[in-house]
Design a protein around this motif. Structure first.
Motif, PDB file in Angstrom:
ATOM      1  N   SER A  90      39.662  28.666  52.394  1.00  0.00           N
ATOM      2  CA  SER A  90      40.136  30.029  52.648  1.00  0.00           C
ATOM      3  C   SER A  90      39.155  31.028  52.065  1.00  0.00           C
ATOM      4  O   SER A  90      38.354  30.709  51.176  1.00  0.00           O
ATOM      5  CB  SER A  90      41.526  30.245  52.037  1.00  0.00           C
ATOM      6  OG  SER A  90      42.438  29.269  52.496  1.00  0.00           O
ATOM      7  N   THR A 117      41.878  24.078  48.659  1.00  0.00           N
ATOM      8  CA  THR A 117      42.980  23.263  48.144  1.00  0.00           C
ATOM      9  C   THR A 117      42.962  21.927  48.866  1.00  0.00           C
ATOM     10  O   THR A 117      42.817  21.882  50.097  1.00  0.00           O
ATOM     11  CB  THR A 117      44.335  23.957  48.373  1.00  0.00           C
ATOM     12  OG1 THR A 117      44.516  24.197  49.776  1.00  0.00           O
ATOM     13  CG2 THR A 117      44.409  25.273  47.635  1.00  0.00           C
ATOM     14  N   PRO A 174      42.941  32.363  55.657  1.00  0.00           N
ATOM     15  CA  PRO A 174      42.634  30.939  55.858  1.00  0.00           C
ATOM     16  C   PRO A 174      41.528  30.775  56.905  1.00  0.00           C
ATOM     17  O   PRO A 174      41.569  31.381  57.975  1.00  0.00           O
ATOM     18  CB  PRO A 174      43.962  30.345  56.331  1.00  0.00           C
ATOM     19  CG  PRO A 174      44.735  31.493  56.878  1.00  0.00           C
ATOM     20  CD  PRO A 174      44.299  32.717  56.138  1.00  0.00           C
ATOM     21  N   ILE A 192      40.411  24.021  58.247  1.00  0.00           N
ATOM     22  CA  ILE A 192      41.097  22.829  57.750  1.00  0.00           C
ATOM     23  C   ILE A 192      40.151  21.658  57.942  1.00  0.00           C
ATOM     24  O   ILE A 192      39.806  21.293  59.077  1.00  0.00           O
ATOM     25  CB  ILE A 192      42.434  22.587  58.474  1.00  0.00           C
ATOM     26  CG1 ILE A 192      43.382  23.769  58.251  1.00  0.00           C
ATOM     27  CG2 ILE A 192      43.076  21.299  57.987  1.00  0.00           C
ATOM     28  CD1 ILE A 192      44.691  23.647  58.999  1.00  0.00           C
ATOM     29  N   ARG A 226      52.013  30.689  49.619  1.00  0.00           N
ATOM     30  CA  ARG A 226      51.839  30.110  50.952  1.00  0.00           C
ATOM     31  C   ARG A 226      51.984  28.595  50.853  1.00  0.00           C
ATOM     32  O   ARG A 226      51.624  27.983  49.850  1.00  0.00           O
ATOM     33  CB  ARG A 226      50.469  30.448  51.530  1.00  0.00           C
ATOM     34  CG  ARG A 226      50.284  31.917  51.860  1.00  0.00           C
ATOM     35  CD  ARG A 226      51.113  32.320  53.074  1.00  0.00           C
ATOM     36  NE  ARG A 226      50.892  33.714  53.438  1.00  0.00           N
ATOM     37  CZ  ARG A 226      51.593  34.729  52.974  1.00  0.00           C
ATOM     38  NH1 ARG A 226      52.568  34.497  52.103  1.00  0.00           N
ATOM     39  NH2 ARG A 226      51.335  35.964  53.353  1.00  0.00           N
ATOM     40  N   GLN A 261      42.103  22.665  52.779  1.00  0.00           N
ATOM     41  CA  GLN A 261      42.219  24.012  53.335  1.00  0.00           C
ATOM     42  C   GLN A 261      41.201  24.915  52.659  1.00  0.00           C
ATOM     43  O   GLN A 261      41.257  25.140  51.444  1.00  0.00           O
ATOM     44  CB  GLN A 261      43.632  24.568  53.116  1.00  0.00           C
ATOM     45  CG  GLN A 261      43.831  25.987  53.598  1.00  0.00           C
ATOM     46  CD  GLN A 261      43.881  26.088  55.104  1.00  0.00           C
ATOM     47  OE1 GLN A 261      44.586  25.320  55.758  1.00  0.00           O
ATOM     48  NE2 GLN A 261      43.127  27.011  55.674  1.00  0.00           N
ATOM     49  N   ARG A 304      36.336  35.511  61.970  1.00  0.00           N
ATOM     50  CA  ARG A 304      35.816  34.384  61.219  1.00  0.00           C
ATOM     51  C   ARG A 304      34.288  34.403  61.177  1.00  0.00           C
ATOM     52  O   ARG A 304      33.686  33.898  60.229  1.00  0.00           O
ATOM     53  CB  ARG A 304      36.302  33.078  61.843  1.00  0.00           C
ATOM     54  CG  ARG A 304      37.808  32.910  61.756  1.00  0.00           C
ATOM     55  CD  ARG A 304      38.262  31.670  62.470  1.00  0.00           C
ATOM     56  NE  ARG A 304      37.665  30.477  61.890  1.00  0.00           N
ATOM     57  CZ  ARG A 304      37.822  29.256  62.408  1.00  0.00           C
ATOM     58  NH1 ARG A 304      38.545  29.079  63.499  1.00  0.00           N
ATOM     59  NH2 ARG A 304      37.232  28.217  61.827  1.00  0.00           N
ATOM     60  N   TRP A 348      50.504  25.661  52.753  1.00  0.00           N
ATOM     61  CA  TRP A 348      49.488  25.254  53.709  1.00  0.00           C
ATOM     62  C   TRP A 348      49.409  23.741  53.864  1.00  0.00           C
ATOM     63  O   TRP A 348      48.663  23.255  54.700  1.00  0.00           O
ATOM     64  CB  TRP A 348      48.120  25.803  53.271  1.00  0.00           C
ATOM     65  CG  TRP A 348      48.010  27.285  53.450  1.00  0.00           C
ATOM     66  CD1 TRP A 348      48.809  28.067  54.210  1.00  0.00           C
ATOM     67  CD2 TRP A 348      47.071  28.167  52.835  1.00  0.00           C
ATOM     68  NE1 TRP A 348      48.440  29.390  54.123  1.00  0.00           N
ATOM     69  CE2 TRP A 348      47.360  29.479  53.273  1.00  0.00           C
ATOM     70  CE3 TRP A 348      46.013  27.995  51.952  1.00  0.00           C
ATOM     71  CZ2 TRP A 348      46.627  30.581  52.892  1.00  0.00           C
ATOM     72  CZ3 TRP A 348      45.281  29.093  51.566  1.00  0.00           C
ATOM     73  CH2 TRP A 348      45.582  30.374  52.024  1.00  0.00           C
ATOM     74  N   HIS A 349      50.136  23.001  53.024  1.00  0.00           N
ATOM     75  CA  HIS A 349      50.077  21.545  53.092  1.00  0.00           C
ATOM     76  C   HIS A 349      51.492  20.987  53.161  1.00  0.00           C
ATOM     77  O   HIS A 349      52.446  21.596  52.671  1.00  0.00           O
ATOM     78  CB  HIS A 349      49.348  20.970  51.871  1.00  0.00           C
ATOM     79  CG  HIS A 349      47.919  21.415  51.764  1.00  0.00           C
ATOM     80  ND1 HIS A 349      46.893  20.808  52.438  1.00  0.00           N
ATOM     81  CD2 HIS A 349      47.349  22.422  51.051  1.00  0.00           C
ATOM     82  CE1 HIS A 349      45.744  21.410  52.155  1.00  0.00           C
ATOM     83  NE2 HIS A 349      46.001  22.393  51.308  1.00  0.00           N
TER      84      HIS A 349
END
Length: 740
Positions: free
Chosen positions: A683, A673, A699, A702, A652, A681, A385, A654-655
């Motif tokens: 990414s 998103t 990702p 958050i 995916r 999210q 990251r 993610w939510h």
């Protein structure tokens, strides 16, 4: 042939003698009569065609009328007599011929005819002329003397029906139209017809199984027939078969074809019954690696009925066995019996036999290579990251001032200001760095969408309010920008009639000093073209109206105040539309599919099947080759259009709730998103120029901070045009800025 000619000459001589005796002045020829009758009839028909009226032919040609009437009168009276005389003459000629043949003997070799037509001479001698020519005439032809043969009068249908009912032989009668006679089929004829229908010979005296008559004379034959086979010298070899034989011989020499050997009878080999089969050479053909079935252990001294005393346990040992676990306890305890007759039946004999059968049946005796792989090595290698920075991590600033849900936000091209629309009926413009509200518009209705013009030369803001779209002048920028903006908004609409006037109307809004576009239905979204002159609006009308008229997507040109519609059938309700960032294309999404259209050619280029229940928003990558899709079920899709597939490259979830919007950064490899679960999210989405390398999607973070209101969370999210910052609009009436 000579005999036939002599007979015909004799018949002619007999006829001449009889004619001389009767002193007939001239001989009547049937052919001449036929020709003259047909010519007279045709000449009459021609005169009738040339005449102008119905009775003109009789007036112009009285001689023809008189001759015809005389012929008809004489024909009716003399017809029967002439026929009888002609028949008598024929009979006399026949008797004369018979006498001449008997006397001279010239007709011995003449063959008799089997044709039924020769038995009775026909009355009508018109030849092969069709009877349709005489349909409207009173006669059907001419006899041998050239007289007309009149048609018989037809009986009434009722009288004929009554006569047929009384006559039992009526079913065997039919009308001969050629001779105009009623002919009755005899019993012999019916028998012949029945034999023909049954597939038999027409004559009853015909024998289909007559004895075979050998036509070959075997006696004193110089070259008798032989049953000997054909000699080899008459055999002509086939070229194709010789080529095939050569190919087979060549294949056998090269070893491609191996001749089969005769199977020799193998003697039964003797093998030890209780031996070890682990080193056996026999293998099962159904498996590549053969493992023999394990054999039970052979019985020893313990299983004997009279074992030695050292193998017999004591009572203390037996009691100790009861205290042990069942799996550690010995399965068999030896006992001593004095004789074979005193040995009882084994309790577990049937059970052990059944378990043995199960082992042999269910045990897969195949060697399988097991690969020892570390599960961690199967995980994809993702970059750290820290290497993917910068990206928004924490909230830096909050913009407060709206009293209700903030439905949409939009950033200015330079990134200095942002615009927001709320359900409280206001539109605000904020300064990004300080968070101050610089301008406020009271619209009076709930604002559903705001979009800032991407062209920095114009300071124009589009606001969607119910059925109207307001084009407002923000008032920011230098004098040159304001001058161009005012010229753009003050442009007059052309006076030529437009087909879209019933759906969209351009109105000058004096209250907000802008332009108002009034649609026939509620507008859901507004999207600008990269040049800033064109923008599209989406009107998700009723599904039946959409399928019937395809008026759900409108293209507007601000400089000319004109509107254009797409004459396409989307197959569903339109959700949103996005312009291609490079080409003159547009992406239009329905609830389940996305279609790409060429605006210049006006045709569909590509159709993408998302496989989602309902699409909520789409975003296009700056390269134009990748599309991001968000859905109402919380799933996110990535389409790679370089793969030439209709299905998504990545899906995916993610939510946990609906995804309201997706956004892509113009400069950084970032996308986000936002959902109703109050999370955003962020990414990393790197797209490579190498087509063989797939895009890298990781990702990152958050983002939380918004509060839920009436089940809604984060309504919209937009990236800063130059910095890795993210603006979010929540249902809690707060706008947040997240920075790195």
């Amino acid at each position: 042939m000579k005999v036939k000619k002599e007979s015909s000459v004799a018949a002619d001589s007999v006829k001449e003698q009889q004619k001389q005796e009767k002193q007939q002045p001239e001989e009547v020829d049937s052919g001449s009569v036929y020709d003259s009758g047909v010519e007279d009839e045709r000449s009459l028909s021609n005169h009738e065609d040339m005449s102008g009226g119905e009775g003109s032919d009789l007036e112009d040609y009285p001689s023809i009328r008189d001759t015809d009437s005389e012929d008809e009168e004489s024909g009716s009276s003399e017809n029967e007599g002439e026929l009888n005389t002609s028949r008598n003459d024929g009979l006399a000629i026949d008797h004369g011929n018979e006498e001449e043949s008997d006397s001279s003997g010239l007709h011995e070799a003449v063959e008799e005819s089997d044709s039924s037509e020769d038995e009775v001479a026909p009355r009508n001698t018109i030849g092969a002329v069709p009877l349709e020519w005489y349909r409207d005439e009173k006669h059907i032809g001419y006899d041998l003397t050239g007289k007309k043969i009149k048609k018989k009068e037809r009986e009434d249908k009722l009288q004929s029906f009554l006569a047929s009912a009384d006559d039992s032989k009526n079913w065997r009668k039919f009308l001969d139209e050629y001779n105009d006679e009623e002919v009755e089929v005899t019993k012999e004829d019916m028998k012949t017809i029945n034999r023909l229908l049954e597939g038999k010979a027409p004559h009853g005296d015909f024998d289909p199984y007559a004895p075979y008559v050998d036509w070959f004379k075997w006696d004193d034959s110089k070259h008798p027939l032989s049953n000997a086979p054909e000699p080899k010298r008459r055999f002509i070899p086939s070229k194709s078969e010789s080529k095939l034989v050569k190919r087979l011989v060549l294949a056998i020499r090269k070893g491609l074809i191996k001749p089969t050997k005769d199977e020799e009878e193998e003697e039964e080999s003797v093998y030890p019954l209780w031996g070890d089969d682990s080193n056996s050479t026999e293998k099962d053909g159904s498996h590549l690696s053969y493992i023999p079935a394990p054999k039970p252990k052979l019985p020893g001294y313990e299983e004997s009925f009279n074992p030695p005393p050292e193998f017999i346990p004591t009572q203390e040992e037996i009691d100790a066995y009861q205290l042990m676990y069942e799996e550690d306890r010995p399965k068999f305890i030896p006992k001593r019996f004095t004789s074979m007759r005193s040995i009882p039946a084994y309790e577990n004999a049937i059970k052990e036999c059944f378990e043995r059968c199960l082992d042999l049946y269910l045990c897969p005796r195949v060697r399988k290579k097991r690969i020892n792989i570390d599960p961690e090595s199967l995980k994809p290698k993702l970059p750290s990251r820290k290497d993917l920075k910068p990206y928004p991590v924490k909230c830096y600033l909050e913009y407060r001032g709206h009293k209700d849900t903030v439905t949409s936000v939009s950033t200015e091209a330079s990134g200095q200001w942002i615009a927001s629309g709320s359900s409280d009926g206001t539109v605000r413009i904020w300064e990004v760095e300080t968070g101050r509200c610089l301008k406020l518009w009271e619209i009076g209705e709930a604002v559903t969408y705001v979009a800032w013009n991407p062209n920095p030369e114009y300071s124009v803001l589009a606001v969607s309010v119910g059925q109207d779209v307001l084009i407002l002048n923000t008032g920011f920028g230098n004098e040159e920008v304001q001058k161009k903006t005012k010229e753009l908004l003050s442009a007059e609409r052309p006076t030529t009639p437009d087909d879209t006037a019933t759906f969209v109307s351009w109105i000058q809004d004096e209250t907000h000093e802008g332009t108002r576009l009034r649609h026939f239905k509620t507008v859901s979204s507004v999207e600008w073209h990269r040049r800033g002159d064109y923008f599209s609006t989406v009107v998700p009308a009723d599904i039946l109206f959409t399928l019937r008229q395809s008026k759900s997507i409108f293209m507007h040109r601000l400089s000319q105040k004109s509107t254009q519609t797409f004459s396409i059938k989307l197959g569903g309700l339109a959700v949103t539309s996005v312009f291609h960032p490079v080409r003159s294309h547009i992406f239009i999404s329905t609830k389940k599919t996305i279609r790409q259209y060429d605006l210049v050619k006006g045709k569909q280029i590509r159709k993408l099947d998302t496989g989602l229940k309902e699409i909520s928003s789409i975003a296009v990558h700056p390269s134009g080759d990748h599309v991001i899709v968000g859905s109402r079920e919380g799933k996110f899709c990535w389409f790679d259009m370089d793969l030439s597939t209709k299905k998504p490259y990545l899906i995916r979830q993610w939510h946990k709730k609906d995804i309201n919007n997706v956004s892509i950064h113009r400069l950084y490899p970032l996308f986000a998103t936002c959902s109703d679960d109050c999370t955003v999210q962020v990414s990393h989405g790197m797209v490579y120029s190498d087509l063989n390398q797939n895009p890298l999607i990781v990702p990152l973070e958050i983002l939380r901070g918004h509060a839920s209101s009436d089940g809604r969370g984060v309504m919209d999210c937009k990236f800063h045009p130059r910095q890795p910052w993210l603006f979010t609009a929540g249902a809690d009436s707060v706008i947040r800025l997240y920075c790195d």
